[in-house]
Design a protein around this motif. Structure first.
Motif, PDB file in Angstrom:
ATOM      1  N   THR A  29      12.765   2.593   1.619  1.00 20.84           N
ATOM      2  CA  THR A  29      14.097   1.916   1.255  1.00 20.84           C
ATOM      3  C   THR A  29      14.715   0.793   2.208  1.00 20.84           C
ATOM      4  O   THR A  29      15.507   0.088   1.967  1.00 20.84           O
ATOM      5  CB  THR A  29      14.948   3.170   1.384  1.00 20.84           C
ATOM      6  N   THR A  30      13.789   0.931   3.479  1.00 25.08           N
ATOM      7  CA  THR A  30      13.872  -0.070   4.515  1.00 25.08           C
ATOM      8  C   THR A  30      13.469  -1.266   4.333  1.00 25.08           C
ATOM      9  O   THR A  30      13.582  -2.521   5.106  1.00 25.08           O
ATOM     10  CB  THR A  30      13.840   0.358   5.765  1.00 25.08           C
ATOM     11  N   ILE A  31      12.436  -1.441   3.467  1.00 29.97           N
ATOM     12  CA  ILE A  31      11.573  -2.828   3.374  1.00 29.97           C
ATOM     13  C   ILE A  31      12.325  -3.626   2.324  1.00 29.97           C
ATOM     14  O   ILE A  31      12.885  -3.463   1.240  1.00 29.97           O
ATOM     15  CB  ILE A  31      10.231  -2.226   2.786  1.00 29.97           C
ATOM     16  N   VAL A  88       0.875  -1.058  -0.129  1.00 26.75           N
ATOM     17  CA  VAL A  88       0.200  -0.136   0.041  1.00 26.75           C
ATOM     18  C   VAL A  88       0.899   1.111  -0.194  1.00 26.75           C
ATOM     19  O   VAL A  88       0.616   1.962  -0.755  1.00 26.75           O
ATOM     20  CB  VAL A  88      -0.935   0.036   1.344  1.00 26.75           C
ATOM     21  N   GLU A  89       1.872   1.278   0.844  1.00 22.22           N
ATOM     22  CA  GLU A  89       2.928   2.455   0.884  1.00 22.22           C
ATOM     23  C   GLU A  89       3.542   2.503  -0.523  1.00 22.22           C
ATOM     24  O   GLU A  89       3.721   3.660  -1.074  1.00 22.22           O
ATOM     25  CB  GLU A  89       3.940   2.190   1.869  1.00 22.22           C
ATOM     26  N   VAL A 141      -7.070   2.169  -0.943  1.00 21.87           N
ATOM     27  CA  VAL A 141      -5.535   2.237  -0.996  1.00 21.87           C
ATOM     28  C   VAL A 141      -5.088   3.469  -1.479  1.00 21.87           C
ATOM     29  O   VAL A 141      -3.878   3.932  -1.225  1.00 21.87           O
ATOM     30  CB  VAL A 141      -5.139   1.051  -1.978  1.00 21.87           C
ATOM     31  N   GLY A 142      -5.826   4.386  -2.533  1.00 18.73           N
ATOM     32  CA  GLY A 142      -5.438   5.489  -2.623  1.00 18.73           C
ATOM     33  C   GLY A 142      -5.334   5.817  -4.249  1.00 18.73           C
ATOM     34  O   GLY A 142      -4.691   6.901  -4.509  1.00 18.73           O
ATOM     35  N   THR A 180       3.168   5.753  -2.857  1.00 16.48           N
ATOM     36  CA  THR A 180       4.411   6.622  -3.434  1.00 16.48           C
ATOM     37  C   THR A 180       4.428   6.882  -4.911  1.00 16.48           C
ATOM     38  O   THR A 180       4.595   7.854  -5.306  1.00 16.48           O
ATOM     39  CB  THR A 180       5.551   5.873  -2.998  1.00 16.48           C
ATOM     40  N   LEU A 181       3.895   5.648  -5.601  1.00 19.44           N
ATOM     41  CA  LEU A 181       3.844   5.762  -7.061  1.00 19.44           C
ATOM     42  C   LEU A 181       2.796   6.827  -7.474  1.00 19.44           C
ATOM     43  O   LEU A 181       2.968   7.759  -8.466  1.00 19.44           O
ATOM     44  CB  LEU A 181       3.370   4.836  -7.741  1.00 19.44           C
TER      45      LEU A 181
END
Length: 240
Positions: free
Chosen positions: A238-240, A25-26, A56-57, A30-31
């Motif tokens: 970036t941490t995922i 979802v994040e 979701v957006g 972001t896209l």
């Protein structure tokens, strides 16, 4: 940069229990915030997809019922590409065939479907395909791992993607598609970049340009970061 991303839902941005991956979802948000159009493509009904898009957006651009319906934005005009009569007729044949063998077929959300027929996975799909072939029924059977679908021949997520791209004013080659099941194969082949998440079966992986190392929603995030790296250098993903 690819102008649009088309993604399957069940098994691609969810886990095997249909729980949506929060990282996915994040990534989608972001896209969207960066101006990349995100299209949700599924075997699910339009009403289900509309609710999911809102939460979701995305802007409500969808491919539903395995390509049987599609729509540019919400509340745009719903295009119905499938043939509900063909799907219903084939279901009636299968229902009678399996009833004679002591198995009842359970329809899913029939009143909300415009193009295909979906029912529970309590039969052998290959046996059902043999009945369809022997009776020369004008449909194909899809086993998504979550339900069995009957769809008119010549209708799939790939044909819907091609038509939808025209309405969006872009080329299929400017789109990326991500999926996990046999109903995603044509979509992966039509898109400029086709990605299969690692839990996909061999035929779907073979149709893809790239296969993620991770499964389900984590594989989706991995793919999005690979093909849109500049967006995620600046993001907390970036941490995922």
């Amino acid at each position: 940069m690819l102008k649009a991303l088309v993604t399957d839902v069940d098994g691609t941005i969810t886990d095997q229990r249909r729980r949506i991956n929060t990282g996915a979802v994040e990534a989608i948000r972001t896209l969207v915030d960066a101006g990349v159009e995100v299209v949700l493509a599924s075997g699910n009904t339009v009403c289900f997809m509309d609710g999911l898009c809102k939460m979701v957006g995305t802007d409500g651009t969808i491919i539903g019922e395995n390509g049987g319906v599609y729509r540019r934005e919400f509340p745009g005009t719903l295009r119905i590409a499938g043939d509900k009569d063909a799907s219903t007729g084939a279901f009636e044949v299968l229902r009678d065939y399996f009833a004679d063998k002591g198995t009842d077929l359970e329809l899913f959300s029939a009143q909300y479907r415009f193009a295909d027929v979906a029912f529970a996975r309590n039969i052998d799909p290959d046996e059902a395909r043999a009945v369809i072939r022997d009776r020369h029924l004008p449909v194909r059977l899809l086993d998504t791992g979550f339900a069995i679908h009957l769809q008119a021949l010549g209708v799939n997520k790939g044909t819907a993607l091609r038509e939808l791209a025209g309405e969006m004013g872009i080329l299929p080659s400017e789109m990326m598609a991500i999926g996990d099941s046999e109903n995603d194969i044509e979509m992966l082949e039509v898109a400029g970049v086709g990605v299969a998440v690692a839990n996909a079966p061999a035929p779907t992986r073979s149709a893809a340009d790239w296969v993620s190392e991770r499964t389900y929603g984590d594989g989706f995030v991995e793919a999005v970061k690979k093909y849109y790296p500049d967006l995620f250098i600046r993001s907390r993903l970036t941490t995922i």
